[in-house]
Design an enzyme around this catalytic site. Structure first.
Site, PDB file in Angstrom:
ATOM      1  N   ARG A  46      13.214 -11.277  11.350  1.00 41.17           N
ATOM      2  CA  ARG A  46      14.501 -12.609  11.591  1.00 41.17           C
ATOM      3  C   ARG A  46      15.345 -12.590  11.038  1.00 41.17           C
ATOM      4  NH1 ARG A  46      11.212 -17.743  12.090  1.00 41.17           N
ATOM      5  NH2 ARG A  46      11.221 -17.597  10.231  1.00 41.17           N
ATOM      6  N   HIS A 234     -13.986  -5.606   7.118  1.00 42.50           N
ATOM      7  CA  HIS A 234     -13.687  -4.527   5.982  1.00 42.50           C
ATOM      8  C   HIS A 234     -15.656  -4.568   6.496  1.00 42.50           C
ATOM      9  CE1 HIS A 234      -9.806  -5.555   5.925  1.00 42.50           C
ATOM     10  NE2 HIS A 234     -10.104  -6.181   5.311  1.00 42.50           N
TER      11      HIS A 234
HETATM   12  C1  BG6 Z   1      -7.654  -7.793   2.977  1.00 38.71           C
HETATM   13  C2  BG6 Z   1      -7.488  -9.231   2.596  1.00 38.71           C
HETATM   14  O1  BG6 Z   1      -7.378  -7.757   4.405  1.00 38.71           O
HETATM   15  O2  BG6 Z   1      -7.833  -7.020   1.995  1.00 38.71           O
HETATM   16  C3  BG6 Z   1      -7.386 -10.008   1.198  1.00 38.71           C
HETATM   17  O3  BG6 Z   1      -7.006 -10.205   3.849  1.00 38.71           O
HETATM   18  C4  BG6 Z   1      -8.128  -8.719   0.080  1.00 38.71           C
HETATM   19  O4  BG6 Z   1      -7.734 -11.127   1.278  1.00 38.71           O
HETATM   20  C5  BG6 Z   1      -7.551  -6.830   0.818  1.00 38.71           C
HETATM   21  O5  BG6 Z   1      -7.388  -8.998  -0.941  1.00 38.71           O
HETATM   22  C6  BG6 Z   1      -8.294  -6.471  -0.228  1.00 38.71           C
HETATM   23  O6  BG6 Z   1      -8.051  -5.322   0.197  1.00 38.71           O
HETATM   24  P1  BG6 Z   1      -8.329  -3.869  -0.933  1.00 38.71           P
HETATM   25  O7  BG6 Z   1      -7.793  -2.503  -0.284  1.00 38.71           O
HETATM   26  O8  BG6 Z   1      -7.333  -4.000  -1.867  1.00 38.71           O
HETATM   27  O9  BG6 Z   1      -9.928  -3.632  -1.131  1.00 38.71           O
END
Ligand code: BG6
Length: 477
Positions: A46, A234
């Site tokens: 934006r 994840h």
């Molecule tokens: C994100 C989450 O998808 O993954 C976050 O929304 C989290 O809350 C992050 O901190 C962790 O990613 P990584 O790669 O640091 O383990």
């Protein structure tokens, strides 16, 4: 249609993800000469900004978030950047975007790193401006919904313009080298696969522990919680890679077909099989940190920790619990998978203490694989043979010296630009993930489960320890 994009159109180009991950990843790829030579990157958001102002914005982000040794050729990278202000809720702005994109609408990669509530209007605007045709693929950043119903709405909105073969749903864990290495470990070695089943494996643990708290995302996080922020995506992706059947080939359909079968075979979680927690004040690495309520500045019932005992109802995994846990403000930052094998069926060593083999796959911050093996303690054995577990340890960075440790988004952005869907999540996977997660939330509601307090810097509430210990299992710490 297979093509390499001429233009990458980045929505949310001034956002946090763009600053921390997307721009640094693209610049690092460019430094390694991996971006197509003529690729243009058009940022849009934006805020009104000129190309020059956006390049300054990008330079500041790169200097902050990309290590100096990976910034080679930054000036050339910045020259690839263009900027077009656009408020996606005003349909007329898309014509300007289309002008910027020009002929590359026939070889265009779009990345939506905006709130999913804006996906529908964005996609309508793109389609009207002629930016949704066959030569366009679209990457979607999470969160893709808050439950199955909202995720379907998003998926339906995107599907109005883009077929599944042109939709690239991001789970950045799939971009991590060590996560991809899970497939190599399982399917490029002969000795794991025959043992990779309920006959030989007693249980599996997956831990994703973080030391960070709310960061700058209090409102988002408080509406989401650990189950939906981390486990739904994840951890379930890690679980599906650990548990899937061998695909016939490393191709997007074969791999994703096998993952989705695992996700669909997840048994609904029952009463007593999950624990939630919320962090209180405490200390992490010697620094005092506030509790969740204090950071949020109000009371909240949102969980910042969750531990679950999951089961996969198929032949391979019958009777093998998968203990899953994730939390913020934990003792240390660690993502790892532990595969605990069963005892040998009969010991020939009399009273010698036997410990079952254990495979620990460290995903981050250490990238290593450790297999514990029983070995004879050296000696003359006058009182019988003594045994002890010894680690067979592989530190991946040592095995591959000279290889960069890449940002997960480097891989994913390059795959989006080149059109390889293997490491992106298919609609049926996301929906199977949500269906299982919705069941857990419904069950929490019926149980009136409240998050248990845990001290920042600990491994979560004691109930999580009890969840595993009831089965004679200890979390690997
Ligand atoms: C994100 C989450 O998808 O993954 C976050 O929304 C989290 O809350 C992050 O901190 C962790 O990613 P990584 O790669 O640091 O383990």
């Amino acid at each position: 249609m297979s093509f390499t994009a001429d233009t990458l159109l980045l929505f949310g180009a001034t956002g946090d993800l763009a600053k921390r991950m997307l721009l640094p990843s693209l610049c690092a790829l460019d430094a390694d000469k991996l971006l197509p030579e003529t690729l243009r990157i058009v940022g849009t958001a934006r805020s009104p900004m000129s190309d020059a102002e956006y390049r300054n914005f990008a330079r500041a982000a790169l200097e902050k978030y990309l290590p100096a040794e990976r910034r080679g050729g930054m000036a050339d990278f910045l020259n690839r950047l263009h900027y077009q202000p656009n408020d996606v809720t005003h349909p007329e702005g898309f014509a300007k975007l289309a002008e910027q994109v020009g002929d590359s609408r026939h070889r265009l990669a779009i990345f939506l790193s905006t709130a999913p509530s804006l996906f529908e209007v964005t996609i309508e605007g793109l389609e009207r401006a002629g930016l949704g045709g066959e030569g366009v693929r679209i990457g979607l950043e999470k969160p893709l919904g808050l439950d199955l119903a909202s995720s379907r709405e998003i998926n339906d909105a995107v599907a109005k313009c883009f077929p599944e073969t042109r939709i690239f749903r991001i789970d950045h864990y799939l971009g991590k080298e060590t996560v991809q290495n899970l497939l190599a470990l399982r399917f490029a070695n002969v000795f794991f696969e025959p043992l990779w089943n309920a006959t030989h494996i007693g249980h599996v643990q997956i831990t994703v522990a973080e030391t960070v708290g709310l960061e700058d995302r209090a409102e988002f996080y408080d509406h989401t919680g650990a189950l939906r922020d981390m486990l739904q995506n994840h951890i379930l992706q890690l679980l599906s890679l650990v548990a899937m059947e061998p695909p016939a080939s490393y191709d997007p359909t074969a791999v994703r077909d096998e993952k989705v079968k695992v996700l669909r075979a997840l048994r609904p979680v029952r009463d007593g099989e999950s624990v939630t927690g919320q962090y209180r004040g405490g200390a992490i690495g010697g620094a005092i940190v506030p509790g969740y309520d204090d950071e949020l500045k109000r009371d909240s019932g949102t969980e910042t920790f969750v531990a679950l005992k999951a089961h996969i109802d198929n032949w391979r995994w019958q009777g093998v619990p998968f203990y899953l846990r994730t939390g913020k403000r934990m003792h240390e930052r660690v993502t790892e998978i532990v595969v605990q094998f069963r005892n040998v069926p009969h010991s020939i060593f009399g009273n010698a203490r036997m410990k079952p083999n254990r495979l620990v796959i460290g995903i981050q911050p250490e990238e290593n694989i450790t297999l514990s093996l029983m070995a004879k303690v050296p000696g003359l054995d006058r009182d019988g043979i003594a045994l002890r577990p010894v680690p067979l340890d592989i530190a991946m960075p040592d095995a591959f010296t000279g290889a960069h440790r890449r940002i997960a988004y480097e891989r994913l952005l390059l795959d989006l630009i080149e059109g390889d869907q293997t490491l992106f999540v298919r609609r049926d996977e996301v929906e199977a993930q949500w269906a299982w997660i919705d069941g857990i939330r419904a069950q929490w509601k019926s149980e009136a489960l409240e998050p248990k307090p845990y001290a920042s810097g600990s491994w979560g509430p004691s109930a999580a320890i009890a969840l595993a210990e009831r089965d004679g299992v200890s979390w690997h710490e």
